[in-house]
Design an enzyme around this catalytic site. Structure first.
Site, short mmCIF file in Angstrom:
data_model
loop_
_atom_site.label_atom_id
_atom_site.label_comp_id
_atom_site.label_asym_id
_atom_site.label_seq_id
_atom_site.Cartn_x
_atom_site.Cartn_y
_atom_site.Cartn_z
N ASP A 1 -4.31 -6.22 -8.35
CA ASP A 1 -4.55 -7.24 -7.32
C ASP A 1 -5.25 -8.45 -7.93
O ASP A 1 -4.91 -9.60 -7.62
CB ASP A 1 -5.40 -6.67 -6.18
CG ASP A 1 -4.71 -5.55 -5.44
OD1 ASP A 1 -3.48 -5.61 -5.28
OD2 ASP A 1 -5.40 -4.60 -5.03
N THR B 1 2.63 -5.41 -8.34
CA THR B 1 1.66 -4.49 -8.90
C THR B 1 2.41 -3.26 -9.41
O THR B 1 3.53 -2.98 -9.00
CB THR B 1 0.59 -4.12 -7.86
OG1 THR B 1 1.22 -3.73 -6.65
CG2 THR B 1 -0.33 -5.31 -7.60
N ASP C 1 -10.70 -5.86 -3.22
CA ASP C 1 -9.69 -6.51 -4.06
C ASP C 1 -8.59 -7.10 -3.22
O ASP C 1 -8.09 -8.20 -3.49
CB ASP C 1 -9.08 -5.51 -5.05
CG ASP C 1 -10.11 -4.83 -5.93
OD1 ASP C 1 -11.18 -5.43 -6.15
OD2 ASP C 1 -9.85 -3.71 -6.39
N ARG D 1 -7.45 -13.91 0.20
CA ARG D 1 -8.25 -15.14 0.22
C ARG D 1 -7.72 -16.15 -0.79
O ARG D 1 -7.54 -17.32 -0.47
CB ARG D 1 -9.72 -14.83 -0.07
CG ARG D 1 -10.58 -16.07 -0.07
CD ARG D 1 -12.00 -15.84 -0.61
NE ARG D 1 -12.66 -17.10 -0.77
CZ ARG D 1 -12.53 -17.91 -1.83
NH1 ARG D 1 -11.74 -17.57 -2.82
NH2 ARG D 1 -13.17 -19.06 -1.88
N LYS E 1 5.03 1.44 0.93
CA LYS E 1 5.95 1.23 -0.19
C LYS E 1 7.40 1.47 0.23
O LYS E 1 8.29 0.69 -0.13
CB LYS E 1 5.57 2.11 -1.38
CG LYS E 1 4.33 1.62 -2.11
CD LYS E 1 4.08 2.42 -3.35
CE LYS E 1 2.76 2.15 -4.02
NZ LYS E 1 2.07 0.94 -3.84
N HIS F 1 0.85 -1.19 0.00
CA HIS F 1 0.00 0.00 0.00
C HIS F 1 0.88 1.24 0.00
O HIS F 1 2.07 1.17 0.36
CB HIS F 1 -0.91 0.00 1.23
CG HIS F 1 -2.06 -0.94 1.11
ND1 HIS F 1 -2.68 -1.50 2.21
CD2 HIS F 1 -2.72 -1.42 0.03
CE1 HIS F 1 -3.66 -2.28 1.81
NE2 HIS F 1 -3.71 -2.25 0.49
N THR G 1 2.78 0.30 -9.54
CA THR G 1 3.55 1.34 -8.89
C THR G 1 4.60 0.75 -7.97
O THR G 1 5.76 1.16 -7.99
CB THR G 1 2.61 2.28 -8.08
OG1 THR G 1 1.56 2.72 -8.94
CG2 THR G 1 3.36 3.47 -7.54
N THR G 2 4.21 -0.24 -7.19
CA THR G 2 5.17 -0.88 -6.27
C THR G 2 6.32 -1.49 -7.05
O THR G 2 7.49 -1.28 -6.73
CB THR G 2 4.47 -1.95 -5.42
OG1 THR G 2 3.40 -1.34 -4.69
CG2 THR G 2 5.43 -2.61 -4.46
N ASP H 1 -1.24 -1.65 4.79
CA ASP H 1 -1.34 -0.62 5.82
C ASP H 1 -2.60 -0.85 6.64
O ASP H 1 -3.71 -0.62 6.15
CB ASP H 1 -1.38 0.76 5.17
CG ASP H 1 -1.37 1.90 6.17
OD1 ASP H 1 -1.50 1.64 7.39
OD2 ASP H 1 -1.21 3.05 5.74
N HIS I 1 -9.96 0.12 -2.69
CA HIS I 1 -10.02 -1.18 -3.35
C HIS I 1 -9.86 -2.32 -2.33
O HIS I 1 -9.35 -3.39 -2.65
CB HIS I 1 -8.98 -1.27 -4.48
CG HIS I 1 -7.56 -1.17 -4.04
ND1 HIS I 1 -7.00 -0.02 -3.57
CD2 HIS I 1 -6.58 -2.10 -4.00
CE1 HIS I 1 -5.73 -0.24 -3.25
NE2 HIS I 1 -5.46 -1.49 -3.50
N GLY J 1 -2.57 -1.69 -8.31
CA GLY J 1 -3.59 -2.38 -7.52
C GLY J 1 -5.01 -1.90 -7.76
O GLY J 1 -5.90 -2.69 -8.11
#
Length: 156
Positions: free
Chosen positions: A71, A45, A101, A107, A23, A19, A47-48, A91, A98, A66
């Site tokens: 995600d 994902t 997501d 899960r 980051k 998140h 940006t990360t 976080d 989201h 994400g």
């Protein structure tokens, strides 16, 4: 649901997600463990992944951001057996638009028995595990067996 053994190779496919407020922590963690991480395939994902790649020089396969579906892309890769480990610095203090997501990703990681680290301490334990350097087997749902049983039910 029945389960079957699925091997995980010595070279892992490691998904990296964070998140916004986490980051910097994930980048710092990646810098600290660069020597280990460069031995494995990394994906993240958008940006990360971009920020990790820029800060560390590590090659990262970048998915969508994400909130833009990254995600879900990552979840699909887990279902297809294309992810071995999920390191997700989330976080707990910031609600995310989201959030459904994120919950779906966690899960699906549980469904497919993917090792998940949600903070630096658990990520440290995971990356320093003897299993990080060798192949091992994990139990996953027997999806083909599930499909076969469903076909048999509808044939009756």
């Amino acid at each position: 649901m029945e389960y079957i053994d699925q091997p995980i190779a010595a070279q892992k496919r490691v998904a990296l997600v964070a998140h916004d407020n986490r980051k910097a922590s994930l980048i710092e963690w990646c810098q600290k463990h660069r020597a280990v991480l460069e031995q494995h395939q990394l994906l993240g994902t958008g940006t990360t992944g971009s920020k990790i790649e820029a800060a560390t020089g590590l090659a990262v396969e970048k998915l969508f951001s994400g909130p833009m579906g990254g995600d879900q892309q990552l979840g699909a890769k887990i279902c297809q057996g294309e992810v071995d480990i999920l390191i997700f610095f989330w976080d707990p203090f910031e609600p995310m638009p989201h959030d459904p997501d994120v919950k779906a990703l966690l899960r699906i990681a549980a469904v497919w028995n993917i090792p998940v680290a949600c903070n630096g301490s658990s990520a440290d334990m995971m990356i320093h595990s003897a299993l990080m350097e060798r192949s091992f087997s994990r139990l996953v749902p027997d999806y083909q067996g599930y499909l076969d049983s469903r076909k048999a039910e509808t044939a009756v």
